[in-house]
Enzyme design. Structure first.
Site, short mmCIF file in Angstrom:
data_model
loop_
_atom_site.label_atom_id
_atom_site.label_comp_id
_atom_site.label_asym_id
_atom_site.label_seq_id
_atom_site.Cartn_x
_atom_site.Cartn_y
_atom_site.Cartn_z
N LYS A 15 0.84 -1.21 0.00
CA LYS A 15 0.00 0.00 0.00
C LYS A 15 0.88 1.26 0.00
O LYS A 15 0.66 2.17 -0.79
CB LYS A 15 -0.92 0.02 1.24
CG LYS A 15 -1.81 -1.20 1.37
CD LYS A 15 -2.73 -1.10 2.57
CE LYS A 15 -2.03 -1.10 3.92
NZ LYS A 15 -1.35 -2.37 4.28
N ARG A 90 -9.45 1.54 9.18
CA ARG A 90 -9.08 0.15 9.45
C ARG A 90 -10.17 -0.58 10.22
O ARG A 90 -10.02 -1.76 10.54
CB ARG A 90 -7.83 0.14 10.32
CG ARG A 90 -6.56 -0.23 9.58
CD ARG A 90 -5.47 -0.20 10.62
NE ARG A 90 -4.35 -0.97 10.25
CZ ARG A 90 -3.28 -0.48 9.62
NH1 ARG A 90 -3.24 0.76 9.26
NH2 ARG A 90 -2.27 -1.28 9.36
N ARG A 128 11.70 -5.85 4.79
CA ARG A 128 11.53 -4.42 4.49
C ARG A 128 12.56 -3.59 5.25
O ARG A 128 12.87 -3.86 6.40
CB ARG A 128 10.12 -3.97 4.90
CG ARG A 128 9.96 -2.46 4.84
CD ARG A 128 8.54 -2.01 4.99
NE ARG A 128 7.83 -2.68 6.06
CZ ARG A 128 6.52 -2.65 6.20
NH1 ARG A 128 5.78 -2.00 5.32
NH2 ARG A 128 5.94 -3.26 7.19
N ARG A 171 -0.41 -9.01 13.21
CA ARG A 171 -1.00 -7.94 12.39
C ARG A 171 -1.96 -8.52 11.36
O ARG A 171 -3.01 -7.96 11.08
CB ARG A 171 0.11 -7.12 11.71
CG ARG A 171 0.80 -6.17 12.69
CD ARG A 171 2.17 -5.72 12.19
NE ARG A 171 2.15 -5.06 10.92
CZ ARG A 171 3.19 -5.01 10.08
NH1 ARG A 171 4.33 -5.58 10.39
NH2 ARG A 171 3.08 -4.39 8.94
P1 AP5 Z 1 4.86 -1.59 1.80
O1 AP5 Z 1 4.57 -0.74 0.61
O2 AP5 Z 1 5.63 -0.95 2.92
O3 AP5 Z 1 3.51 -2.30 2.33
P2 AP5 Z 1 2.28 -1.73 3.14
O4 AP5 Z 1 1.07 -2.39 2.62
O5 AP5 Z 1 2.32 -0.22 3.17
O6 AP5 Z 1 2.65 -2.35 4.55
P3 AP5 Z 1 2.55 -1.80 6.02
O7 AP5 Z 1 3.27 -2.85 6.86
O8 AP5 Z 1 3.07 -0.40 6.12
O9 AP5 Z 1 1.06 -1.86 6.30
P4 AP5 Z 1 0.42 -1.90 7.64
O10 AP5 Z 1 -0.97 -1.62 7.24
O11 AP5 Z 1 0.64 -3.12 8.44
O12 AP5 Z 1 1.21 -0.79 8.50
P5 AP5 Z 1 0.88 0.71 8.92
O13 AP5 Z 1 2.15 1.46 8.88
O14 AP5 Z 1 -0.30 1.24 8.21
O15 AP5 Z 1 5.63 -2.90 1.27
C1 AP5 Z 1 6.10 -3.88 2.17
C2 AP5 Z 1 7.45 -4.47 1.67
O16 AP5 Z 1 7.22 -5.16 0.44
C3 AP5 Z 1 8.52 -3.41 1.35
O17 AP5 Z 1 9.76 -3.92 1.69
C4 AP5 Z 1 8.42 -3.21 -0.17
O18 AP5 Z 1 9.65 -2.80 -0.76
C5 AP5 Z 1 7.99 -4.59 -0.63
N1 AP5 Z 1 7.12 -4.59 -1.80
C6 AP5 Z 1 6.10 -3.73 -2.06
N2 AP5 Z 1 5.50 -4.06 -3.22
C7 AP5 Z 1 6.15 -5.16 -3.68
C8 AP5 Z 1 5.99 -6.00 -4.84
N3 AP5 Z 1 5.04 -5.77 -5.73
N4 AP5 Z 1 6.83 -7.05 -4.98
C9 AP5 Z 1 7.79 -7.31 -4.06
N5 AP5 Z 1 8.00 -6.57 -2.97
C10 AP5 Z 1 7.18 -5.50 -2.77
O19 AP5 Z 1 0.41 0.48 10.46
C11 AP5 Z 1 1.33 0.07 11.44
C12 AP5 Z 1 0.62 0.01 12.79
O20 AP5 Z 1 0.14 1.32 13.15
C13 AP5 Z 1 -0.63 -0.89 12.85
O21 AP5 Z 1 -0.30 -2.22 13.12
C14 AP5 Z 1 -1.41 -0.22 14.00
O22 AP5 Z 1 -0.88 -0.58 15.25
C15 AP5 Z 1 -1.14 1.27 13.79
N6 AP5 Z 1 -2.16 1.91 12.92
C16 AP5 Z 1 -1.94 2.49 11.70
N7 AP5 Z 1 -3.11 2.95 11.19
C17 AP5 Z 1 -4.07 2.66 12.11
C18 AP5 Z 1 -5.48 2.85 12.13
N8 AP5 Z 1 -6.14 3.45 11.10
N9 AP5 Z 1 -6.17 2.40 13.20
C19 AP5 Z 1 -5.54 1.80 14.25
N10 AP5 Z 1 -4.20 1.56 14.28
C20 AP5 Z 1 -3.48 2.00 13.21
#
Ligand code: AP5
Length: 218
Positions: A15, A90, A128, A171
């Site tokens: 994402k 979420r 990552r 997660r």
């Molecule tokens: P990446 O693009 O970083 O993936 P992502 O979907 O953004 O993953 P996240 O881990 O950031 O999502 P998340 O929803 O768990 O975390 P968030 O920060 O929102 O890609 C991942 C890896 O794959 C990278 O190394 C990339 O290079 C690689 N890659 C990408 N595309 C690829 C492809 N096509 N092929 C191969 N490799 C690829 O949330 C973190 C925490 O914050 C949550 O757990 C929660 O505690 C809190 N939080 C955040 N938002 C909320 C909310 N709205 N409500 C409550 N808690 C929240």
């Protein structure tokens, strides 16, 4: 109507990678609740300390906290022509609040749902690395950083503390329980566009662009 484009999908679906590319190409702000919360944790603010209790275990931060963050961010005035939301909403409670916030601003929510299988989620998250200066996202195998182990901008690369395998699996469990009901919620509103997230970053990006064209016509 101007759009708020929501990137929805399991942790590590890509994402952030795709959403930042789209934000740069269409010139609307990229808003990631995960990034905002991680900055607060780094600053050691009271919000950061509270958020870290949940984030380090892979749990969701309470709804009222993240809703407040998004409300404040959307009120800054740079989202008049639209915005990109990564990681919000979420939960159904967050989705309902968002609808009210967007209505006031004349923005319509549309969802790009990026789906990848669980094992790919673990593989992508565990390798990552992120730049501490510009935020660029790398993957040690599929999108490796320059040979000196630093970012292209010279920043240092770090691994998120929720990118350990046990936390990644938690997660995923939380995603299935609390976030995946949004797929149905937005499908019933005819606002959800599904994108296959398997394949290279470039392959997924061309699918994202095709979905955005469909959204423009819808
Ligand atoms: P990446 O693009 O970083 O993936 P992502 O979907 O953004 O993953 P996240 O881990 O950031 O999502 P998340 O929803 O768990 O975390 P968030 O920060 O929102 O890609 C991942 C890896 O794959 C990278 O190394 C990339 O290079 C690689 N890659 C990408 N595309 C690829 C492809 N096509 N092929 C191969 N490799 C690829 O949330 C973190 C925490 O914050 C949550 O757990 C929660 O505690 C809190 N939080 C955040 N938002 C909320 C909310 N709205 N409500 C409550 N808690 C929240």
């Amino acid at each position: 109507m101007k759009k708020a484009i929501i990137f929805l999908g399991p942790p590590g679906a890509g994402k952030g990678t795709q959403a930042t590319m789209v934000s740069q190409s269409i010139g609307v702000p990229y808003i990631s609740t995960g990034d905002i919360l991680r900055s607060a944790v780094k600053e050691g603010s009271s919000l950061g300390k509270k958020a870290n209790e949940y984030m380090s275990k892979g749990e969701l931060v309470p709804d009222e906290v993240v809703i407040g963050i998004i409300d404040e961010r959307l009120n800054r005035g740079d989202c008049k022509n639209g915005c990109i939301l990564d990681g919000f909403p979420r939960t159904i409670v967050q989705a309902v609040s968002l609808e009210n916030m967007l209505k006031e601003k004349g923005l319509e929510p549309v969802v790009l749902f990026i789906d990848v299988p669980d094992e790919e989620v673990v593989r992508r998250n565990s390798k990552r690395r992120i730049c501490d200066r510009c935020g660029r996202i790398y993957h040690l195998e599929t999108n490796p950083p320059p040979k000196d182990g630093k970012c292209e901008c010279g920043g240092f690369l770090y691994q998120r503390n929720d990118d350990r395998e046990d936390v990644i699996r938690e997660r995923l469990r939380v995603y299935r329980e609390k976030t995946s009901p949004l797929i149905d919620y937005y499908t019933k509103k005819n606002s959800l566009f599904k994108v296959n997230g398997s394949g290279s970053v470039e392959e997924v990006h061309s699918r994202v662009i095709s979905a955005l064209k469909k959204i423009d016509k819808a």
